[in-house]
Design an enzyme around this catalytic site. Structure first.
Site, PDB file in Angstrom:
ATOM      1  N   ASP A  16       0.796  -1.224   0.099  1.00 10.31           N
ATOM      2  CA  ASP A  16      -0.065  -0.027   0.022  1.00 10.31           C
ATOM      3  C   ASP A  16       0.877   1.277   0.078  1.00 10.31           C
ATOM      4  O   ASP A  16       2.159   1.080   0.313  1.00 10.31           O
ATOM      5  CB  ASP A  16      -0.973  -0.034   1.288  1.00 10.31           C
ATOM      6  CG  ASP A  16      -1.755   1.224   1.328  1.00 10.31           C
ATOM      7  OD1 ASP A  16      -2.283   1.608   0.451  1.00 10.31           O
ATOM      8  OD2 ASP A  16      -1.727   1.678   2.424  1.00 10.31           O
ATOM      9  N   ASP A  18      -0.157   5.060   1.044  1.00  7.91           N
ATOM     10  CA  ASP A  18      -0.420   5.856   2.178  1.00  7.91           C
ATOM     11  C   ASP A  18      -0.335   5.148   3.392  1.00  7.91           C
ATOM     12  O   ASP A  18      -1.100   4.304   3.831  1.00  7.91           O
ATOM     13  CB  ASP A  18      -1.617   6.721   2.012  1.00  7.91           C
ATOM     14  CG  ASP A  18      -1.918   7.182   0.760  1.00  7.91           C
ATOM     15  OD1 ASP A  18      -0.958   7.995   0.255  1.00  7.91           O
ATOM     16  OD2 ASP A  18      -3.018   7.160   0.236  1.00  7.91           O
ATOM     17  N   GLY A  63      -8.076   3.523   3.324  1.00 12.55           N
ATOM     18  CA  GLY A  63      -7.735   2.351   2.222  1.00 12.55           C
ATOM     19  C   GLY A  63      -8.821   2.142   1.037  1.00 12.55           C
ATOM     20  O   GLY A  63      -8.445   1.529   0.306  1.00 12.55           O
ATOM     21  N   ARG A  66     -11.935   6.634  -3.082  1.00 15.86           N
ATOM     22  CA  ARG A  66     -12.681   7.847  -2.489  1.00 15.86           C
ATOM     23  C   ARG A  66     -14.003   8.123  -2.528  1.00 15.86           C
ATOM     24  O   ARG A  66     -14.709   8.272  -1.570  1.00 15.86           O
ATOM     25  CB  ARG A  66     -12.027   9.175  -3.304  1.00 15.86           C
ATOM     26  CG  ARG A  66     -12.283  10.519  -2.600  1.00 15.86           C
ATOM     27  CD  ARG A  66     -11.716  11.599  -3.709  1.00 15.86           C
ATOM     28  NE  ARG A  66     -10.680  11.324  -4.189  1.00 15.86           N
ATOM     29  CZ  ARG A  66     -10.370  11.742  -5.416  1.00 15.86           C
ATOM     30  NH1 ARG A  66     -10.792  12.329  -6.206  1.00 15.86           N
ATOM     31  NH2 ARG A  66      -9.187  11.374  -5.990  1.00 15.86           N
ATOM     32  N   SER A 141      -5.303   5.396  -4.379  1.00 17.51           N
ATOM     33  CA  SER A 141      -5.232   7.057  -4.689  1.00 17.51           C
ATOM     34  C   SER A 141      -5.109   7.003  -6.376  1.00 17.51           C
ATOM     35  O   SER A 141      -4.141   6.356  -6.935  1.00 17.51           O
ATOM     36  CB  SER A 141      -3.740   7.493  -4.124  1.00 17.51           C
ATOM     37  OG  SER A 141      -3.612   8.762  -4.409  1.00 17.51           O
ATOM     38  N   ASN A 143      -3.477   9.639  -7.398  1.00 21.48           N
ATOM     39  CA  ASN A 143      -2.460  10.431  -7.387  1.00 21.48           C
ATOM     40  C   ASN A 143      -1.258   9.719  -6.863  1.00 21.48           C
ATOM     41  O   ASN A 143      -0.142  10.334  -6.580  1.00 21.48           O
ATOM     42  CB  ASN A 143      -2.364  11.753  -6.224  1.00 21.48           C
ATOM     43  CG  ASN A 143      -3.833  12.363  -6.416  1.00 21.48           C
ATOM     44  OD1 ASN A 143      -4.071  12.876  -7.392  1.00 21.48           O
ATOM     45  ND2 ASN A 143      -4.503  12.714  -5.312  1.00 21.48           N
ATOM     46  N   ASP A 199      -1.604  -0.971   6.078  1.00 24.25           N
ATOM     47  CA  ASP A 199      -1.857  -0.048   7.363  1.00 24.25           C
ATOM     48  C   ASP A 199      -3.325  -0.020   7.638  1.00 24.25           C
ATOM     49  O   ASP A 199      -3.709   0.545   8.914  1.00 24.25           O
ATOM     50  CB  ASP A 199      -1.104   1.109   7.573  1.00 24.25           C
ATOM     51  CG  ASP A 199      -1.769   2.336   6.594  1.00 24.25           C
ATOM     52  OD1 ASP A 199      -1.818   3.288   7.189  1.00 24.25           O
ATOM     53  OD2 ASP A 199      -2.333   2.109   5.555  1.00 24.25           O
TER      54      ASP A 199
END
Length: 246
Positions: A16, A18, A63, A66, A141, A143, A199
């Site tokens: 992952d 972030d 996770g 969006r 994401s 991004n 996480d």
């Protein structure tokens, strides 16, 4: 792969972004809180109850893609909004409008404060690559590529499955395992031969649902018990604890 803290049958590592590779989970949590608090304050007035950047973020948002995060949190408050369109103006009273507002806020924070990588993770990635394991970044994401480029880490990964790729392939996001399964498939390994590094509780659920060979929970915020409950085989505070980064 004992030097990496992984079982011998693991041939690929799926990371992952972030909270595992980059210190951006706290940035995302703050952006979600700013967006949701503004929406809830306008909607509920005196009955306003703020978004909790710890418990609400971990349970409903972290996770997930969006739009799914918007829907899941709003459902926890008994609120239902129309989905709208992906290009809805930021802040519109639609799922996509709220999600676009959150994305604007997180990009603004990243531009202002920059992005930092977890040094322990980068050292672990060096060890993983030196050991000949294949690697993928798996993130909800949109991004992801820009963030990796900003920290000079794009070269660490053979495969990228992010929000852009997931949309192109119509892959459901975490807690469904589809994005991780796609990464394993692109790397040419079976799920049982791949380790997931996450996480987020939704990421743990995805690792368990996909029957991956090993699931590593990364506890940055003091949720070790929850990570185990949601499917972690082992939980560490930093990937160097697995041994490969030393």
């Amino acid at each position: 792969m004992t030097q990496l803290g992984l079982p011998g049958h693991i041939h690929a590592c799926l990371f992952d972004l972030d909270g595992v590779v980059t210190r951006t989970a706290v940035v995302h949590a703050a952006a979600w809180k700013e967006m949701f608090d503004a929406f809830l304050r306008e909607r509920d007035g005196e009955d306003f109850r703020p978004f909790d950047a710890a418990s609400d973020y971990d349970e409903y948002v972290d996770g997930r893609p969006r739009a799914d995060g918007v829907r899941t949190f709003l459902a926890s408050r008994g609120i239902e909004l129309p989905d709208g369109d992906p290009d809805d103006p930021p802040g519109s009273r639609t799922v996509h409008g709220l999600g676009n507002r959150k994305n604007d806020l997180v990009l603004e924070r990243i531009r202002t404060d920059g992005v930092e990588a977890y040094d322990g993770t980068l050292r672990y990635l060096d060890a993983v690559r030196a050991a000949g394991l294949r690697t993928a970044i798996v993130s909800s994401s949109a991004n992801c590529r820009d963030v990796l480029r900003s920290i000079g880490a794009e070269h660490y990964f053979d495969v990228r499955i992010d929000g852009v790729v997931a949309a192109e392939r119509a892959l459901p996001g975490k807690p469904r395992p589809d994005t991780f399964l796609a990464a394993a498939r692109d790397l040419g390994v079976e799920p049982s031969e791949a380790a997931v590094f996450e996480d987020a509780l939704a990421g743990m659920d995805a690792g368990r649902a996909g029957r991956f060979g090993y699931v590593v929970g990364v506890d940055r915020v003091g949720q070790t018990d929850a990570l185990y409950t949601h499917g972690a085989d082992v939980v560490v505070r930093d990937l160097e604890e697995l041994g490969g980064g030393r």
